[in-house]
Design a protein around this motif. Structure first.
Motif, PDB file in Angstrom:
ATOM      1  N   GLY A 183       0.794  -1.226   0.000  1.00 47.79           N
ATOM      2  CA  GLY A 183       0.000   0.000   0.000  1.00 47.79           C
ATOM      3  C   GLY A 183       0.824   1.272   0.000  1.00 47.79           C
ATOM      4  O   GLY A 183       2.024   1.275  -0.245  1.00 47.79           O
ATOM      5  N   GLU A 184       0.140   2.380   0.295  1.00 53.68           N
ATOM      6  CA  GLU A 184       0.742   3.717   0.196  1.00 53.68           C
ATOM      7  C   GLU A 184       1.944   3.884   1.120  1.00 53.68           C
ATOM      8  O   GLU A 184       2.935   4.511   0.765  1.00 53.68           O
ATOM      9  CB  GLU A 184      -0.304   4.789   0.503  1.00 53.68           C
ATOM     10  N   GLU A 185       1.848   3.335   2.320  1.00 55.68           N
ATOM     11  CA  GLU A 185       2.941   3.464   3.291  1.00 55.68           C
ATOM     12  C   GLU A 185       4.216   2.836   2.748  1.00 55.68           C
ATOM     13  O   GLU A 185       5.312   3.392   2.863  1.00 55.68           O
ATOM     14  CB  GLU A 185       2.533   2.794   4.609  1.00 55.68           C
ATOM     15  N   GLN A 186       4.065   1.660   2.118  1.00 55.34           N
ATOM     16  CA  GLN A 186       5.225   0.982   1.545  1.00 55.34           C
ATOM     17  C   GLN A 186       5.784   1.783   0.363  1.00 55.34           C
ATOM     18  O   GLN A 186       6.991   1.917   0.224  1.00 55.34           O
ATOM     19  CB  GLN A 186       4.862  -0.436   1.099  1.00 55.34           C
ATOM     20  N   LYS A 187       4.907   2.314  -0.477  1.00 53.19           N
ATOM     21  CA  LYS A 187       5.356   3.101  -1.635  1.00 53.19           C
ATOM     22  C   LYS A 187       6.153   4.324  -1.185  1.00 53.19           C
ATOM     23  O   LYS A 187       7.165   4.680  -1.782  1.00 53.19           O
ATOM     24  CB  LYS A 187       4.150   3.529  -2.480  1.00 53.19           C
ATOM     25  N   GLU A 188       5.668   4.962  -0.109  1.00 53.53           N
ATOM     26  CA  GLU A 188       6.366   6.141   0.417  1.00 53.53           C
ATOM     27  C   GLU A 188       7.749   5.740   0.938  1.00 53.53           C
ATOM     28  O   GLU A 188       8.750   6.415   0.684  1.00 53.53           O
ATOM     29  CB  GLU A 188       5.529   6.747   1.552  1.00 53.53           C
TER      30      GLU A 188
END
Length: 202
Positions: A183-188
Protein backbone atom coordinates in the motif's frame (compact mmCIF):
# COMPACT_ATOMS: atom_id res chain seq x y z
CA UNK A 1 29.06 -33.94 3.92
CA UNK A 2 27.86 -36.92 1.92
CA UNK A 3 24.21 -36.91 0.90
CA UNK A 4 22.71 -40.40 0.93
CA UNK A 5 20.22 -40.82 -1.89
CA UNK A 6 17.07 -42.81 -1.37
CA UNK A 7 14.57 -44.09 -3.92
CA UNK A 8 11.05 -42.78 -3.33
CA UNK A 9 9.56 -46.26 -3.01
CA UNK A 10 11.90 -47.12 -0.12
CA UNK A 11 10.94 -43.97 1.75
CA UNK A 12 7.22 -44.50 1.12
CA UNK A 13 7.35 -48.10 2.36
CA UNK A 14 9.11 -46.98 5.55
CA UNK A 15 6.60 -44.15 6.05
CA UNK A 16 3.67 -46.54 5.68
CA UNK A 17 5.46 -49.22 7.74
CA UNK A 18 5.02 -51.77 4.94
CA UNK A 19 7.41 -54.69 4.42
CA UNK A 20 8.81 -55.56 0.98
CA UNK A 21 7.12 -58.95 1.09
CA UNK A 22 3.72 -57.35 1.78
CA UNK A 23 4.02 -55.06 -1.24
CA UNK A 24 5.22 -57.95 -3.40
CA UNK A 25 2.13 -59.96 -2.44
CA UNK A 26 -0.18 -57.05 -3.24
CA UNK A 27 1.43 -56.62 -6.65
CA UNK A 28 1.57 -60.39 -7.32
CA UNK A 29 5.33 -60.38 -7.86
CA UNK A 30 8.45 -61.70 -6.10
CA UNK A 31 10.06 -59.86 -3.18
CA UNK A 32 13.32 -59.78 -5.20
CA UNK A 33 11.66 -57.41 -7.68
CA UNK A 34 10.93 -54.93 -4.88
CA UNK A 35 14.54 -55.20 -3.67
CA UNK A 36 15.84 -54.51 -7.20
CA UNK A 37 13.61 -51.43 -7.49
CA UNK A 38 14.71 -50.03 -4.14
CA UNK A 39 18.40 -50.59 -4.86
CA UNK A 40 17.96 -48.73 -8.14
CA UNK A 41 19.10 -51.74 -10.16
CA UNK A 42 15.81 -51.82 -12.00
CA UNK A 43 13.14 -49.21 -12.72
CA UNK A 44 9.61 -49.89 -11.57
CA UNK A 45 7.71 -50.96 -14.70
CA UNK A 46 5.14 -48.37 -15.80
CA UNK A 47 2.26 -50.82 -15.39
CA UNK A 48 2.79 -50.87 -11.60
CA UNK A 49 2.94 -47.09 -11.11
CA UNK A 50 -0.87 -46.53 -11.23
CA UNK A 51 -1.29 -49.42 -8.75
CA UNK A 52 1.27 -47.90 -6.38
CA UNK A 53 -0.32 -44.47 -6.74
CA UNK A 54 -3.73 -45.92 -5.86
CA UNK A 55 -2.31 -47.99 -2.99
CA UNK A 56 -0.46 -45.15 -1.26
CA UNK A 57 -2.23 -42.05 -2.59
CA UNK A 58 1.15 -40.63 -3.64
CA UNK A 59 2.03 -38.98 -6.97
CA UNK A 60 3.49 -41.66 -9.27
CA UNK A 61 6.54 -39.52 -10.07
CA UNK A 62 8.00 -40.11 -6.61
CA UNK A 63 8.33 -43.91 -6.68
CA UNK A 64 11.24 -44.23 -9.12
CA UNK A 65 13.21 -41.07 -8.36
CA UNK A 66 15.99 -40.28 -5.92
CA UNK A 67 14.11 -38.01 -3.55
CA UNK A 68 15.35 -34.92 -1.73
CA UNK A 69 14.19 -33.23 1.49
CA UNK A 70 11.35 -31.35 -0.21
CA UNK A 71 10.14 -34.57 -1.88
CA UNK A 72 10.07 -36.31 1.51
CA UNK A 73 7.98 -33.52 2.98
CA UNK A 74 5.61 -33.55 -0.01
CA UNK A 75 5.17 -37.31 0.44
CA UNK A 76 4.49 -36.82 4.16
CA UNK A 77 1.93 -34.14 3.28
CA UNK A 78 0.12 -36.46 0.88
CA UNK A 79 0.00 -39.18 3.55
CA UNK A 80 -1.35 -36.69 6.10
CA UNK A 81 -4.04 -35.59 3.66
CA UNK A 82 -5.08 -39.19 3.17
CA UNK A 83 -5.07 -39.92 6.91
CA UNK A 84 -6.81 -36.74 8.08
CA UNK A 85 -9.17 -35.91 5.18
CA UNK A 86 -8.73 -32.15 5.68
CA UNK A 87 -11.17 -29.53 4.47
CA UNK A 88 -9.97 -26.33 2.82
CA UNK A 89 -11.17 -23.45 5.03
CA UNK A 90 -10.02 -20.63 2.76
CA UNK A 91 -7.56 -19.61 0.06
CA UNK A 92 -4.69 -17.31 0.98
CA UNK A 93 -2.89 -15.03 -1.49
CA UNK A 94 0.88 -15.34 -0.95
CA UNK A 95 4.07 -14.50 -2.82
CA UNK A 96 5.91 -17.56 -4.16
CA UNK A 97 9.51 -17.19 -5.36
CA UNK A 98 9.58 -19.89 -8.00
CA UNK A 99 10.36 -19.86 -11.74
CA UNK A 100 7.73 -17.15 -12.16
CA UNK A 101 7.70 -14.74 -9.22
CA UNK A 102 4.06 -13.98 -8.52
CA UNK A 103 1.18 -14.10 -6.08
CA UNK A 104 -0.60 -17.44 -5.91
CA UNK A 105 -3.59 -18.83 -4.07
CA UNK A 106 -2.69 -21.48 -1.51
CA UNK A 107 -5.21 -23.48 0.52
CA UNK A 108 -5.50 -23.17 4.29
CA UNK A 109 -6.78 -26.39 5.84
CA UNK A 110 -8.83 -27.10 8.95
CA UNK A 111 -6.09 -29.50 10.13
CA UNK A 112 -3.08 -27.59 11.48
CA UNK A 113 -0.75 -30.53 10.76
CA UNK A 114 -1.22 -29.92 7.02
CA UNK A 115 -0.67 -26.16 7.32
CA UNK A 116 2.46 -26.77 9.41
CA UNK A 117 4.02 -29.10 6.85
CA UNK A 118 3.17 -26.62 4.07
CA UNK A 119 5.11 -23.93 5.96
CA UNK A 120 8.00 -26.35 6.53
CA UNK A 121 8.16 -27.13 2.80
CA UNK A 122 8.33 -23.39 2.02
CA UNK A 123 11.11 -22.91 4.61
CA UNK A 124 13.18 -25.76 3.14
CA UNK A 125 12.76 -24.33 -0.37
CA UNK A 126 13.94 -20.91 0.85
CA UNK A 127 16.94 -22.47 2.61
CA UNK A 128 17.84 -24.41 -0.52
CA UNK A 129 17.73 -21.21 -2.60
CA UNK A 130 19.92 -19.45 -0.04
CA UNK A 131 22.46 -22.32 -0.12
CA UNK A 132 22.48 -22.26 -3.92
CA UNK A 133 23.12 -18.51 -3.88
CA UNK A 134 26.05 -19.02 -1.51
CA UNK A 135 27.57 -21.69 -3.76
CA UNK A 136 27.37 -19.71 -7.01
CA UNK A 137 30.96 -18.49 -6.78
CA UNK A 138 33.80 -20.03 -4.80
CA UNK A 139 35.32 -18.09 -3.16
CA UNK A 140 32.13 -16.04 -2.95
CA UNK A 141 33.00 -12.31 -3.20
CA UNK A 142 29.71 -11.39 -1.50
CA UNK A 143 30.08 -13.61 1.56
CA UNK A 144 30.09 -10.54 3.85
CA UNK A 145 26.75 -9.50 2.38
CA UNK A 146 25.26 -12.90 3.23
CA UNK A 147 26.67 -12.68 6.76
CA UNK A 148 25.07 -9.26 7.15
CA UNK A 149 21.72 -10.56 5.86
CA UNK A 150 21.74 -13.38 8.42
CA UNK A 151 22.61 -10.94 11.23
CA UNK A 152 19.77 -8.62 10.21
CA UNK A 153 17.27 -11.48 10.03
CA UNK A 154 18.37 -12.84 13.41
CA UNK A 155 18.16 -9.49 15.18
CA UNK A 156 15.34 -7.74 13.36
CA UNK A 157 13.19 -10.35 11.63
CA UNK A 158 10.04 -9.13 13.39
CA UNK A 159 10.73 -5.45 12.77
CA UNK A 160 8.52 -3.79 10.14
CA UNK A 161 11.49 -1.78 8.83
CA UNK A 162 13.29 -4.99 7.81
CA UNK A 163 10.34 -6.25 5.77
CA UNK A 164 9.80 -2.84 4.18
CA UNK A 165 13.47 -2.58 3.23
CA UNK A 166 13.56 -6.07 1.73
CA UNK A 167 10.38 -5.38 -0.23
CA UNK A 168 11.80 -2.06 -1.44
CA UNK A 169 15.00 -3.77 -2.59
CA UNK A 170 12.96 -6.46 -4.32
CA UNK A 171 11.00 -3.84 -6.26
CA UNK A 172 14.17 -1.92 -7.06
CA UNK A 173 15.82 -5.07 -8.45
CA UNK A 174 12.55 -6.02 -10.24
CA UNK A 175 12.17 -9.26 -8.31
CA UNK A 176 8.65 -8.53 -7.14
CA UNK A 177 5.91 -7.72 -9.67
CA UNK A 178 4.59 -4.14 -9.37
CA UNK A 179 1.22 -5.34 -8.15
CA UNK A 180 2.78 -6.87 -5.02
CA UNK A 181 2.84 -4.07 -2.48
CA UNK A 182 1.49 -3.35 0.98
CA UNK A 183 0.00 0.00 0.00
CA UNK A 184 0.74 3.72 0.20
CA UNK A 185 2.94 3.46 3.29
CA UNK A 186 5.23 0.98 1.54
CA UNK A 187 5.36 3.10 -1.63
CA UNK A 188 6.37 6.14 0.42
CA UNK A 189 9.08 4.13 2.17
CA UNK A 190 10.35 2.78 -1.16
CA UNK A 191 10.47 6.28 -2.61
CA UNK A 192 12.63 7.44 0.31
CA UNK A 193 15.00 4.47 0.13
CA UNK A 194 15.39 4.87 -3.64
CA UNK A 195 16.48 8.47 -3.02
CA UNK A 196 19.24 7.07 -0.79
CA UNK A 197 20.29 4.73 -3.62
CA UNK A 198 20.39 7.67 -6.02
CA UNK A 199 22.53 9.68 -3.58
CA UNK A 200 25.10 6.88 -3.68
CA UNK A 201 24.82 6.51 -7.48
CA UNK A 202 23.17 3.06 -7.37
Amino acid sequence: MEVISIIGLEYILALYDMQHIDLAERLGIKKQNINMWIKGKQKIPKKYLPVLKELFGINGDYFNKNINEVDKLEIQKEKLKRDLNPIIKKQELVYIAEDINDMVQIPVYDKEEINTIERTIEKVKIMNKFKSALEVVDPNPYIDTYKLMVEILEKGQHEAIVHKTMEALAHYLEILPDKITTGEEQKEFESEIFEVFDDYNY
